[in-house]
Design an enzyme around this catalytic site. Structure first.
Site, PDB file in Angstrom:
ATOM      1  N   HIS A  76       0.845  -1.188   0.000  1.00 40.01           N
ATOM      2  CA  HIS A  76       0.000   0.000   0.000  1.00 40.01           C
ATOM      3  C   HIS A  76       0.883   1.241   0.000  1.00 40.01           C
ATOM      4  CE1 HIS A  76      -4.285  -1.376   1.164  1.00 40.01           C
ATOM      5  NE2 HIS A  76      -3.689  -2.285   0.417  1.00 40.01           N
ATOM      6  N   TYR A 205      -9.652   5.655   6.792  1.00 39.42           N
ATOM      7  CA  TYR A 205      -9.907   6.063   8.185  1.00 39.42           C
ATOM      8  C   TYR A 205     -10.910   7.203   8.123  1.00 39.42           C
ATOM      9  CZ  TYR A 205      -5.536   3.644   9.485  1.00 39.42           C
ATOM     10  OH  TYR A 205      -4.540   2.708   9.682  1.00 39.42           O
ATOM     11  N   PRO A 297      -5.325   0.658  18.154  1.00 40.89           N
ATOM     12  CA  PRO A 297      -4.922   0.156  16.837  1.00 40.89           C
ATOM     13  C   PRO A 297      -5.002   1.173  15.698  1.00 40.89           C
ATOM     14  CG  PRO A 297      -7.044  -0.772  17.504  1.00 40.89           C
ATOM     15  CD  PRO A 297      -6.551   0.029  18.660  1.00 40.89           C
ATOM     16  N   LYS A 301       0.063  -0.063  14.811  1.00 36.10           N
ATOM     17  CA  LYS A 301       1.429  -0.184  15.339  1.00 36.10           C
ATOM     18  C   LYS A 301       1.666  -1.381  16.272  1.00 36.10           C
ATOM     19  CE  LYS A 301       3.267   3.200  13.287  1.00 36.10           C
ATOM     20  NZ  LYS A 301       3.281   2.609  11.964  1.00 36.10           N
ATOM     21  N   TYR A 389       3.630   6.485   9.912  1.00 35.29           N
ATOM     22  CA  TYR A 389       2.740   5.399   9.487  1.00 35.29           C
ATOM     23  C   TYR A 389       3.532   4.261   8.836  1.00 35.29           C
ATOM     24  CZ  TYR A 389      -1.564   3.141   8.048  1.00 35.29           C
ATOM     25  OH  TYR A 389      -2.580   2.238   7.921  1.00 35.29           O
TER      26      TYR A 389
HETATM   27  C1  LIG Z   1      -8.583  -8.137  19.402  1.00 36.77           C
HETATM   28  C2  LIG Z   1      -7.302  -7.499  18.941  1.00 36.77           C
HETATM   29  C3  LIG Z   1      -7.249  -6.824  17.712  1.00 36.77           C
HETATM   30  C4  LIG Z   1      -6.079  -6.219  17.290  1.00 36.77           C
HETATM   31  N1  LIG Z   1      -6.036  -5.544  16.094  1.00 36.77           N
HETATM   32  C5  LIG Z   1      -4.899  -4.947  15.715  1.00 36.77           C
HETATM   33  C6  LIG Z   1      -4.815  -4.239  14.513  1.00 36.77           C
HETATM   34  O1  LIG Z   1      -5.788  -4.133  13.767  1.00 36.77           O
HETATM   35  N2  LIG Z   1      -3.646  -3.638  14.190  1.00 36.77           N
HETATM   36  C7  LIG Z   1      -2.526  -3.745  15.010  1.00 36.77           C
HETATM   37  O2  LIG Z   1      -1.463  -3.218  14.670  1.00 36.77           O
HETATM   38  N3  LIG Z   1      -2.569  -4.416  16.131  1.00 36.77           N
HETATM   39  C8  LIG Z   1      -3.715  -5.017  16.496  1.00 36.77           C
HETATM   40  N4  LIG Z   1      -3.755  -5.692  17.653  1.00 36.77           N
HETATM   41  C9  LIG Z   1      -2.528  -5.776  18.396  1.00 36.77           C
HETATM   42  C10 LIG Z   1      -1.615  -6.878  17.843  1.00 36.77           C
HETATM   43  O3  LIG Z   1      -2.389  -7.983  17.478  1.00 36.77           O
HETATM   44  C11 LIG Z   1      -0.626  -7.195  18.934  1.00 36.77           C
HETATM   45  O4  LIG Z   1       0.155  -6.033  19.140  1.00 36.77           O
HETATM   46  C12 LIG Z   1       0.256  -8.397  18.630  1.00 36.77           C
HETATM   47  O5  LIG Z   1      -0.493  -9.579  18.657  1.00 36.77           O
HETATM   48  C13 LIG Z   1       1.388  -8.470  19.645  1.00 36.77           C
HETATM   49  O6  LIG Z   1       2.023  -9.704  19.549  1.00 36.77           O
HETATM   50  P1  LIG Z   1       2.617 -10.401  20.849  1.00 36.77           P
HETATM   51  O7  LIG Z   1       3.263 -11.645  20.354  1.00 36.77           O
HETATM   52  O8  LIG Z   1       3.395  -9.414  21.625  1.00 36.77           O
HETATM   53  O9  LIG Z   1       1.349 -10.730  21.759  1.00 36.77           O
HETATM   54  P2  LIG Z   1       0.147 -11.755  21.516  1.00 36.77           P
HETATM   55  O10 LIG Z   1      -0.186 -11.832  20.085  1.00 36.77           O
HETATM   56  O11 LIG Z   1      -0.897 -11.374  22.489  1.00 36.77           O
HETATM   57  O12 LIG Z   1       0.755 -13.151  21.932  1.00 36.77           O
HETATM   58  C14 LIG Z   1       0.974 -13.483  23.286  1.00 36.77           C
HETATM   59  C15 LIG Z   1       0.872 -14.983  23.434  1.00 36.77           C
HETATM   60  O13 LIG Z   1       1.156 -15.342  24.781  1.00 36.77           O
HETATM   61  C16 LIG Z   1       0.221 -16.304  25.218  1.00 36.77           C
HETATM   62  N5  LIG Z   1       0.115 -16.219  26.676  1.00 36.77           N
HETATM   63  C17 LIG Z   1      -0.519 -15.277  27.407  1.00 36.77           C
HETATM   64  N6  LIG Z   1      -0.394 -15.535  28.719  1.00 36.77           N
HETATM   65  C18 LIG Z   1       0.351 -16.650  28.820  1.00 36.77           C
HETATM   66  C19 LIG Z   1       0.808 -17.413  29.926  1.00 36.77           C
HETATM   67  N7  LIG Z   1       0.539 -17.062  31.182  1.00 36.77           N
HETATM   68  N8  LIG Z   1       1.526 -18.516  29.676  1.00 36.77           N
HETATM   69  C20 LIG Z   1       1.826 -18.875  28.395  1.00 36.77           C
HETATM   70  N9  LIG Z   1       1.410 -18.195  27.317  1.00 36.77           N
HETATM   71  C21 LIG Z   1       0.679 -17.083  27.517  1.00 36.77           C
HETATM   72  C22 LIG Z   1      -1.071 -15.933  24.500  1.00 36.77           C
HETATM   73  O14 LIG Z   1      -1.967 -17.019  24.409  1.00 36.77           O
HETATM   74  C23 LIG Z   1      -0.526 -15.509  23.142  1.00 36.77           C
HETATM   75  O15 LIG Z   1      -0.458 -16.560  22.224  1.00 36.77           O
HETATM   76  C24 LIG Z   1      -4.922  -6.288  18.100  1.00 36.77           C
HETATM   77  C25 LIG Z   1      -4.957  -6.971  19.323  1.00 36.77           C
HETATM   78  C26 LIG Z   1      -6.142  -7.567  19.759  1.00 36.77           C
HETATM   79  C27 LIG Z   1      -6.174  -8.275  21.100  1.00 36.77           C
END
Ligand SMILES: Cc1cc2nc3c(=O)[nH]c(=O)nc-3n(C[C@H](O)[C@H](O)[C@H](O)COP(=O)(O)OP(=O)(O)OC[C@H]3O[C@@H](n4cnc5c(N)ncnc54)[C@H](O)[C@@H]3O)c2cc1C
Length: 394
Positions: A76, A205, A297, A301, A389
């Site tokens: 994009h 947006y 969101p 980011k 962005y």
């Molecule tokens: C509903 C939703 C919609 C989103 N939409 C957007 C978007 O449109 N754009 C955007 O940029 N970002 C979005 N985000 C944010 C983005 O998805 C996250 O920033 C991203 O997933 C971060 O990755 P992570 O690996 O740090 O965390 P996560 O993806 O949350 O992964 C963490 C992992 O740890 C595991 N876990 C948790 N607790 C424990 C424990 N005690 N023991 C073992 N494992 C555990 C979880 O099951 C999970 O698999 C969204 C987030 C959510 C919740």
């Protein structure tokens, strides 16, 4: 039954941050074990982010998992901003010397990372309950957890807590050394995924007096739409027809006229918050991704910030194992926080610009409108927006 395992880096959480860290460490010859609370099917089915900065795409490529994103992702070069029905394009590439973002779902990134870890014999222990880190202030930390009726102890040299906002890692850092910075917004996003062609080839947006709306996409046949809703709205108050009708009312007329609606294949409400926990490390435990910070969101980011944390943390760990360099590990928190706060600022700014805040006065609304008018009339302001962005450098 009980069992003791051993690795160099114990990673809590098999989301994108944990998987990418494990993959990068593996390529550098460093052993890791991922311990994940949910089942693999559950993790793979989560619908979340979809806009990847170039920095994340480059990391995926370097980690040997960028092939499908390159083939199937949609570059994009611009985004559309609308205010009360007037649509304006921000020329991301033109304003940043050719940079772009890639539309490729987080679900697909996760799938690619699982496939790569499996192909290289990576150990991912899913359905692990009661994961608890111990002795993080010593050189011999370990995790305990239970899995399928067996109690485990995982001995390691470092713990990487990539376990998201609700994880256990952040809570292991003593309160006396941790500071929390938080802002909770008085609304959420109601999101719908539908197997319909996107209303526009670029992301829209829209700020409307009825509330914010976002038209995003995953591929030419899969659309992701959001509308701002009160945070306490129950999901069952939003049957598909009501969602589509409300979305249409908030979109510019030209977009509303071409919107193709269809049954939702996923529907959820996400609360919006800004959150940072400082520092990102304590002893031998390191936080990365949503475990340490949350952004609303609006600026796309969240996933990208998780990737930049992993970039800094993997560099620090590789430096330690190759040269015994402790300085990078000590400096990880400060280095990552520097970029995190800039992304927090940008996400907060875009959220303020594009949403209706119930507490706003007429004065606040005029200021918001003036800010939008200034943005669309000022190439310099647009360049600053575009720079953020597409992603600040690592
Ligand atoms: C509903 C939703 C919609 C989103 N939409 C957007 C978007 O449109 N754009 C955007 O940029 N970002 C979005 N985000 C944010 C983005 O998805 C996250 O920033 C991203 O997933 C971060 O990755 P992570 O690996 O740090 O965390 P996560 O993806 O949350 O992964 C963490 C992992 O740890 C595991 N876990 C948790 N607790 C424990 C424990 N005690 N023991 C073992 N494992 C555990 C979880 O099951 C999970 O698999 C969204 C987030 C959510 C919740």
């Amino acid at each position: 039954m009980s069992e003791t395992l051993k690795t160099q880096v114990a990673i809590i959480g098999g989301g994108p941050a944990g998987l990418l860290l494990s993959q990068i460490l593996h390529l550098a010859g460093i052993d890791s074990v991922i311990v994940e609370r949910q089942s693999r099917d559950y993790v793979m089915a989560r619908i979340r982010a979809g806009v990847l900065e170039q920095g994340l795409v480059d990391m995926l490529t370097a980690a040997g998992v960028g092939e499908r994103a390159a083939a199937e992702g949609l570059p994009h070069h611009g985004v559309q901003l609308a205010f009360e029905g007037e649509m304006h394009r921000i020329d991301l590439s033109g304003l940043t010397g050719g940079k772009q973002v890639l539309v490729y779902g987080q679900t697909e990134v996760t799938r690619d990372l699982y496939a790569a870890r499996d192909a290289m014999g990576g150990v991912i222990l899913d359905e692990a309950a009661d994961v608890t880190p111990y002795d993080i202030e010593t050189d011999t930390p370990y995790l305990t957890f239970t899995r399928h009726g067996t109690d485990y102890r995982l001995d390691c040299q470092f713990v990487a807590a990539c376990d998201g906002y609700h994880g256990v890692g952040r809570r292991t850092i003593p309160e006396r050394v941790q500071r929390i910075f938080e802002k909770v917004y008085p609304f959420g996003w109601l999101g719908v995924l539908s197997r319909t062609p996107p209303v526009h080839e670029e992301i829209i947006y829209a700020n409307h007096s009825r509330g914010f709306a976002l038209c995003s996409l995953r591929n030419p046949q899969l659309s992701r739409y959001y509308i701002q809703v009160p945070v306490d709205t129950p999901l069952d108050a939003w049957p598909d027809d009501r969602f589509w009708e409300e979305l249409k009312r908030r979109l510019p007329a030209e977009a509303a006229a071409t919107l193709v609606t269809g049954p939702s294949i996923e529907k959820s409400i996400a609360p919006l918050r800004s959150f940072v926990a400082e520092p990102l490390s304590h002893g031998r435990l390191f936080l990365a991704g949503d475990a340490a910070h949350i952004v609303p969101p609006t600026g796309a980011k969240g996933l990208n910030l998780a990737a930049s944390d992993v970039n800094y943390l993997s560099e620090a760990l590789i430096g330690y194992y190759r040269n015994g360099d402790e300085a990078a590990l000590t400096g990880y928190s400060e280095r990552a926080l520097n970029r995190i706060w800039k992304a927090e600022r940008f996400s907060w700014w875009m959220t303020k610009l594009m949403h209706q805040f119930p507490e706003d006065s007429e004065f606040d609304r005029r200021i918001q409108r003036a800010e939008f008018d200034f943005l669309i009339g000022s190439p310099a302001y647009q360049a600053a927006m575009a720079e953020n962005y597409v992603g600040l450098p690592y």
